[in-house]
Each structure stands twice: as structure tokens, then as C-alpha cells.
Design a protein around this motif. Structure first.
Motif: not given
Length: 171
Positions: A37-40, A82, A85, A102, A104-105, A108
Motif C-alpha cells: 500500500k502506497h500512502t502520501h 518515492e 514498487l 497493490v 496506490g502506485f 506504474e
């Protein structure tokens, strides 16, 4: 390499809600999912005052915390770049996984399911799947979309689609 499958959408569309439903459904099918999980946000998985937190804050570039039930590796990234991935995915134990979901991202170049929810406040005309989108999960009909359209409110059907897609990846 474990196949990556992105769940991509605008904020507030229900990515996490769908994933929380999909993960146990995939497990019921014998599929072992992992998750990136991508978070800002500036996030921290450690707790101030705990030894691991204090040692990491003292300057350790990496801190691994382990118990009989789980372990977590925290890596400091002072350059604030960043994360990559594929590098992150390579850190996961592929012997334990059949797929890495995945969140987020979204930019990609990986296969992904794009989500659209009318109540999220976006216009359907803004829905522009890129060449990596393999399906769209939506709560409304999407005439003119040349991809499979799944019902976002039927996670069982989305899980079945993912299982079929994953089986096709093995050949």
C-alpha cells in the motif's frame, strides 16, 4: 516473480474497502495474497517510547522488529524519494505468496483493476484506463468501456475475476 495486480482509483472510491473484502475471498480460493500500500502521508508503524522506536530514531538505517507472530522491517529513506514498487515487491517472501495486490502506485506499468464509484464525486468521462488496466470495477454501467466491467459491490465476482486472471498468468 509473484504477479503484481494494482487496485487503482481516486481517493474516496473504496480501494481499501474492496481489498478488505477481496483478501479473505482470495484466501478461501487457496490464493495467498500479499499487499503493498502506497500512502502520501508521513506514516510510522512503530510506537514512540518502545525500544525499537527509540533505537530507530537514534539513527539505525534499518530496524527489524520480530516476534513469534510477525516481523516488520522499517527502512529509513532520508532522501524522501518515492519508493520503487518492484524493489518493494522483491523484499516480500515469494514462497509465501501467489499474488501481490497493490493499492496506490496507479501510474506504474503493472496490470490493474481500475475502480469507479459514482458517489466519489468524479465524472465518468474522467475514467481513462491506460493500457495496463485489465478491468474496471464500478457501481454503474459503463457503456463504451472496452474492458470487462465488474460490479464493485460484488467482491465475490471481483475475486473470481482475479482468480481467473491469476490462473492465466501461470501459463
Amino acid at each position: 516473480m509473484v504477479p503484481l495486480l494494482g487496485i487503482a482509483a481516486w481517493s474516496g472510491t473504496g480501494k481499501t474497502t474492496l481489498l478488505k473484502a477481496l483478501i479473505p475471498l482470495l484466501r478461501e480460493r487457496g490464493i495467498r495474497p500479499g499487499l503493498i500500500k502506497h500512502t502520501h502521508h508521513d506514516m510510522d508503524v512503530d510506537t514512540p517510547g518502545k525500544d525499537s522506536y527509540e533505537l530507530r530514531k537514534a539513527g539505525a538505517a534499518q530496524t527489524l522488529v520480530a516476534s513469534a507472530k510477525r516481523w516488520a522491517l522499517m527502512t529509513e529513506m532520508p532522501e524522501a524519494l518515492e519508493p520503487n514498487l518492484h524493489y518493494l515487491a522483491s523484499r516480500m517472501d515469494s514462497s509465501q505468496l501467489d499474488i501481490i495486490l497493490v493499492e496506490g502506485f496507479k501510474h506504474e506499468p503493472i496490470p490493474k483493476i481500475m475502480l469507479f464509484r459514482e458517489a466519489a464525486g468524479r465524472d465518468v468521462a474522467e475514467l481513462t484506463p491506460d493500457s495496463h488496466v485489465i478491468a474496471v470495477a464500478s457501481d454503474i454501467r459503463l457503456p463504451g468501456v472496452a474492458l470487462p466491467v465488474l460490479d464493485i459491490n460484488e467482491p465475490v465476482l471481483v475475486a473470481a475475476f482475479i482468480a481467473e486472471w491469476l490462473a492465466a498468468q501461470r501459463f
